[in-house]
Design a protein around this motif. Structure first.
Motif, PDB file in Angstrom:
ATOM      1  N   ARG A   1       0.850  -1.190   0.000  1.00 30.07           N
ATOM      2  CA  ARG A   1       0.000   0.000   0.000  1.00 30.07           C
ATOM      3  C   ARG A   1       0.885   1.239   0.000  1.00 30.07           C
ATOM      4  N   CYS A   2       0.746   2.023  -1.040  1.00 31.16           N
ATOM      5  CA  CYS A   2       1.487   3.270  -1.150  1.00 31.16           C
ATOM      6  C   CYS A   2       0.736   4.177  -2.124  1.00 31.16           C
ATOM      7  N   PHE A   3       1.113   5.417  -2.138  1.00 31.02           N
ATOM      8  CA  PHE A   3       0.506   6.352  -3.072  1.00 31.02           C
ATOM      9  C   PHE A   3       1.288   6.315  -4.385  1.00 31.02           C
ATOM     10  N   PRO A   4       0.603   6.171  -5.511  1.00 33.38           N
ATOM     11  CA  PRO A   4       1.314   6.204  -6.797  1.00 33.38           C
ATOM     12  C   PRO A   4       2.159   7.468  -6.955  1.00 33.38           C
ATOM     13  N   SER A   5       1.704   8.561  -6.346  1.00 33.46           N
ATOM     14  CA  SER A   5       2.441   9.826  -6.450  1.00 33.46           C
ATOM     15  C   SER A   5       3.761   9.801  -5.691  1.00 33.46           C
ATOM     16  N   ASP A   6       4.004   8.758  -4.889  1.00 34.41           N
ATOM     17  CA  ASP A   6       5.306   8.617  -4.230  1.00 34.41           C
ATOM     18  C   ASP A   6       6.411   8.379  -5.266  1.00 34.41           C
ATOM     19  N   PHE A   7       6.023   8.036  -6.480  1.00 33.25           N
ATOM     20  CA  PHE A   7       6.990   7.670  -7.520  1.00 33.25           C
ATOM     21  C   PHE A   7       6.963   8.615  -8.719  1.00 33.25           C
ATOM     22  N   GLY A   8       6.329   9.755  -8.574  1.00 35.38           N
ATOM     23  CA  GLY A   8       6.250  10.727  -9.667  1.00 35.38           C
ATOM     24  C   GLY A   8       4.878  11.384  -9.665  1.00 35.38           C
ATOM     25  N   SER A   9       4.672  12.297 -10.590  1.00 40.04           N
ATOM     26  CA  SER A   9       3.409  13.041 -10.600  1.00 40.04           C
ATOM     27  C   SER A   9       2.253  12.185 -11.117  1.00 40.04           C
ATOM     28  N   VAL A  10       1.106  12.371 -10.468  1.00 44.18           N
ATOM     29  CA  VAL A  10      -0.129  11.697 -10.865  1.00 44.18           C
ATOM     30  C   VAL A  10      -1.230  12.751 -10.843  1.00 44.18           C
TER      31      VAL A  10
END
Length: 78
Positions: free
Chosen positions: A15-24
């Motif tokens: 469980r993590c935010f996709p935005s932890d890896f770049g802009s969404v």
């Protein structure tokens, strides 16, 4: 680390935010990532901008956690 495309089954969901890896900015900016490990397949959502280095970091972090859990379970069996 081996990335898998659409596996038949997933063993772990991170469980993590996709935005932890770049802009969404929209749901279309996020992708599903599946990494194969000795423990099974790890799935998480990430920005399309995720780098191989970031995938490697997630892989390393998850392997460390799974190894610790495995050692703890082995200890409990004794």
């Amino acid at each position: 680390m081996i990335e898998v495309k659409k596996p038949d089954k997933v063993d772990f969901h991170l469980r993590c935010f996709p935005s932890d890896f770049g802009s969404v900015n929209s749901p279309d900016d996020a992708i599903d990532v599946y990494l194969k490990t000795d423990f099974g397949i790890i799935h998480f959502r990430a920005s399309k901008e995720i780098t191989d280095k970031q995938k490697e970091e997630v892989y390393t972090k998850m392997i460390s956690k799974l190894e610790s859990a495995s050692k703890y379970l082995d200890f409990l069996k004794k």
